[in-house]
Scaffold this active site. Structure first.
Site, PDB file in Angstrom:
ATOM      1  N   HIS A   1       0.834  -1.209   0.000  1.00  0.00           N
ATOM      2  CA  HIS A   1       0.000   0.000   0.000  1.00  0.00           C
ATOM      3  C   HIS A   1       0.868   1.258   0.000  1.00  0.00           C
ATOM      4  O   HIS A   1       0.644   2.175  -0.801  1.00  0.00           O
ATOM      5  CB  HIS A   1      -0.898  -0.038   1.238  1.00  0.00           C
ATOM      6  CG  HIS A   1      -1.831   1.120   1.363  1.00  0.00           C
ATOM      7  ND1 HIS A   1      -3.168   1.038   1.057  1.00  0.00           N
ATOM      8  CD2 HIS A   1      -1.624   2.408   1.778  1.00  0.00           C
ATOM      9  CE1 HIS A   1      -3.744   2.215   1.266  1.00  0.00           C
ATOM     10  NE2 HIS A   1      -2.825   3.057   1.709  1.00  0.00           N
ATOM     11  N   GLU A   2       1.867   1.304   0.875  1.00  0.00           N
ATOM     12  CA  GLU A   2       2.708   2.498   0.987  1.00  0.00           C
ATOM     13  C   GLU A   2       3.644   2.657  -0.210  1.00  0.00           C
ATOM     14  O   GLU A   2       3.857   3.768  -0.693  1.00  0.00           O
ATOM     15  CB  GLU A   2       3.507   2.450   2.290  1.00  0.00           C
ATOM     16  CG  GLU A   2       2.662   2.581   3.544  1.00  0.00           C
ATOM     17  CD  GLU A   2       1.787   3.823   3.546  1.00  0.00           C
ATOM     18  OE1 GLU A   2       2.215   4.859   2.987  1.00  0.00           O
ATOM     19  OE2 GLU A   2       0.673   3.771   4.089  1.00  0.00           O
TER      20      GLU A   2
ATOM     21  N   HIS B   1       1.828   4.325  -3.033  1.00  0.00           N
ATOM     22  CA  HIS B   1       1.757   5.784  -2.895  1.00  0.00           C
ATOM     23  C   HIS B   1       3.056   6.433  -3.360  1.00  0.00           C
ATOM     24  O   HIS B   1       3.051   7.417  -4.114  1.00  0.00           O
ATOM     25  CB  HIS B   1       1.508   6.164  -1.431  1.00  0.00           C
ATOM     26  CG  HIS B   1       0.104   5.950  -0.975  1.00  0.00           C
ATOM     27  ND1 HIS B   1      -0.997   6.432  -1.646  1.00  0.00           N
ATOM     28  CD2 HIS B   1      -0.388   5.315   0.131  1.00  0.00           C
ATOM     29  CE1 HIS B   1      -2.104   6.103  -0.999  1.00  0.00           C
ATOM     30  NE2 HIS B   1      -1.755   5.418   0.079  1.00  0.00           N
TER      31      HIS B   1
END
Length: 256
Positions: A58-59, A62
């Site tokens: 997820h990170e 980003h």
């Protein structure tokens, strides 16, 4: 102890005292329950591994999206790496551990947010939106891949009834099947959780990316209280019905 608090305060400059008290309260509650009811299961290791991979992915999503739109802050910080040590957040890591100790198998938690300089994104509005939605998108993609693998190769070897998962086969087969089941659930729930429209969650960022100035000003004012607001909403059960329906739908998708 002083060194620990100093490091904690450096990593959490806003409301560090409140955050630490919250963690301690959870820790005491979890320890109390642990001595009364905790029984070790390999499922806890599988769940934790699935959670770490989902949160780190997820990170990284980003950070990579920001890089594609002109901001290399995350890249320079070494955060476009899948090494979990680079993404550990004390609170986000402790929360799922404590939930596991309390006997909860489906987790809420987070990795350390990647640094993004939104002012460097070009085009700004599109970049802001893509960076905001990238983590959720990757979680849903990973969930879809897990579902596809389970339904294609393992559909006859497992049965799910809420938290009870029964798998037929040897230990290795059980570990693989349970990993993909938990990975599926965690990625979907992590994506849905991040859709809550309160900053600093991704849902709040998504709204912020196309909102008019008065709404942006409102989000700017509440962001420092964002996590506390989210926990208050969850504690009040505002989203419990939504999460229950999502959970039921996921079990049906898996054929449970």
């Amino acid at each position: 102890m002083k060194n620990f608090y100093k490091k904690f305060k450096e990593a959490n400059p806003k409301f560090s005292g409140i955050k630490l008290l919250f963690i301690i309260a959870l820790f005491v509650f979890a320890i109390g329950n642990t001595f009364r009811s905790f029984e070790f299961s390999i499922d806890y290791i599988i769940v934790f591994a699935a959670f770490i991979i989902a949160a780190v992915s997820h990170e990284v999503a980003h950070g990579y999206a920001a890089y594609l739109f002109g901001d290399d802050t995350a890249k320079k910080a070494g955060r476009l790496s899948f090494n979990p040590l680079k993404h550990i957040d004390l609170q986000g890591l402790l929360l799922p551990i404590l939930l596991l100790l309390c006997g909860v198998k489906f987790l809420i938690g987070w990795a350390k947010p990647v640094p993004v300089n939104f002012s460097r994104l070009r085009p700004y509005r599109t970049g802001f939106f893509v960076v905001s939605v990238a983590g959720i998108f990757v979680n849903f993609v990973l969930a879809a891949v897990s579902l596809l693998l389970l339904r294609t190769f393992f559909s006859d070897s497992y049965h799910i009834f809420y938290e009870d998962i029964m798998v037929r086969g040897d230990l290795l087969h059980e570990i693989v099947v349970k990993f993909f089941i938990y990975f599926f659930f965690i990625n979907v729930l992590l994506g849905v959780f991040n859709l809550i429209p309160v900053t600093p969650l991704d849902g709040g960022r998504i709204v912020y990316s196309f909102a008019p100035k008065p709404v942006k000003d409102f989000y700017d004012r509440i962001e420092k209280y964002g996590i506390l607001i989210v926990f208050a909403l969850l504690w009040a059960g505002l989203f419990s019905n939504i999460f229950e329906k999502v959970f039921d739908f996921l079990i049906k998708l898996l054929g449970g």
